[in-house]
Write an enzyme that holds these catalytic residues in place. Sequence first.
Site, mmCIF file in Angstrom:
data_model
loop_
_atom_site.group_PDB
_atom_site.id
_atom_site.type_symbol
_atom_site.label_atom_id
_atom_site.label_comp_id
_atom_site.label_asym_id
_atom_site.label_seq_id
_atom_site.Cartn_x
_atom_site.Cartn_y
_atom_site.Cartn_z
ATOM 1 N N TYR A 156 -0.057 0.123 10.666
ATOM 2 C CA TYR A 156 -0.357 -0.249 9.282
ATOM 3 C C TYR A 156 0.823 0.082 8.374
ATOM 4 O O TYR A 156 1.243 -0.747 7.547
ATOM 5 C CB TYR A 156 -1.601 0.499 8.807
ATOM 6 C CG TYR A 156 -2.019 0.157 7.392
ATOM 7 C CD1 TYR A 156 -2.609 -1.067 7.101
ATOM 8 C CD2 TYR A 156 -1.836 1.061 6.351
ATOM 9 C CE1 TYR A 156 -3.003 -1.394 5.813
ATOM 10 C CE2 TYR A 156 -2.222 0.750 5.052
ATOM 11 C CZ TYR A 156 -2.818 -0.477 4.791
ATOM 12 O OH TYR A 156 -3.192 -0.791 3.506
ATOM 13 N N SER A 167 0.831 -1.193 0.000
ATOM 14 C CA SER A 167 0.000 0.000 0.000
ATOM 15 C C SER A 167 0.869 1.248 0.000
ATOM 16 O O SER A 167 2.003 1.232 0.484
ATOM 17 C CB SER A 167 -0.876 0.009 1.260
ATOM 18 O OG SER A 167 -1.541 1.247 1.419
#
Length: 336
Positions: A188, A162
């Site tokens: 994350y 990501s």
Amino acid sequence: MRHHQNLQQPLISGFNAGSTAQEVINGIDLSGKTVIITGGYAGIGLETTKTLVSAGATVIAPARDIEKAGKNLAGIDNVEIEPLDLMSPESINSFAEKFMASGKELHVLINNAGIMWVPLRRDSRGIESQLATNYLGAFHLTAKLWPALKKTNGARVINVSSYGHQMSPFDFDDPNFEYREYQTLLGYGQSKTACNLFAVALDHRAKEFNVRAYSLHPGSVHGTDLGREEPIELFKQIGTHDENGMIKPEVEARLKTIPQGAATTVWCAISPLLDNIGGVYCEDCDIAEIDHRQIEHRFDDPSTIRGVQPYSIDQENAERLWKLSEEMTGIQFNVE
């Protein structure tokens, strides 16, 4: 590091941010190929499954939620559902042992499953849940499936990462937030940085066996369930949502559709342009540009959410993480 900087530049693939997974796979025949896609039953994972099956592949979709997987994959031929919880080492071992016992070759492993925006949770080993699910589970699974990848001669391992890797480098001093305050986006971010570094280290080891590894950013995609625990207040602050918590129409119009979001995964899985290149981070169906802070990022314009941070494709960081990952999982991942 110089080696990866040389490789880490766009190839001009002929595709772009608007390309769909079906456009990317047009003309490709995957008959006789076996693909494992974690989380291949929801969001861009489901679209990836549908696309690869449409080209003739057999897809195994390991699922934490078997009931949901069965419902979402109903009516799709050549898909097998198996139980897998990436937070559970025992579950990973059971899945891998069953696959290895089948004697099948593994042509593509797509580490797609992931979580985001979650509060602080830990697995049975005390490992922070985003790190455990998004990265260490993929490391463990890949290690256990390595013999099947190796014997295929031409396999690929794809880590769905990501742009979020830009939120944090990997914190080697405190990866599990034992000494620092937990921030979900830092958790994350470091988990996705780890996915990128894993592709670097794995490709470095595996290319002599004709196995290549990649990481990728799917793009800013509308309609996935990745953000089911997302804090709307944060989106209001960054300008993507209005005061009522609704996404702004002008922002939504710029987001990728799910078929566009799955395109880069499919491109990494099948593109002949990557036959002799690995360890790179891709986006928009091409190798991404290195972001030396020359790219202006605006969250209300998803097209600017791009680029790869040098720390997440650094060979020294990748080797350090590999060693730490073996220690954290108790898995000796010997690529030989």
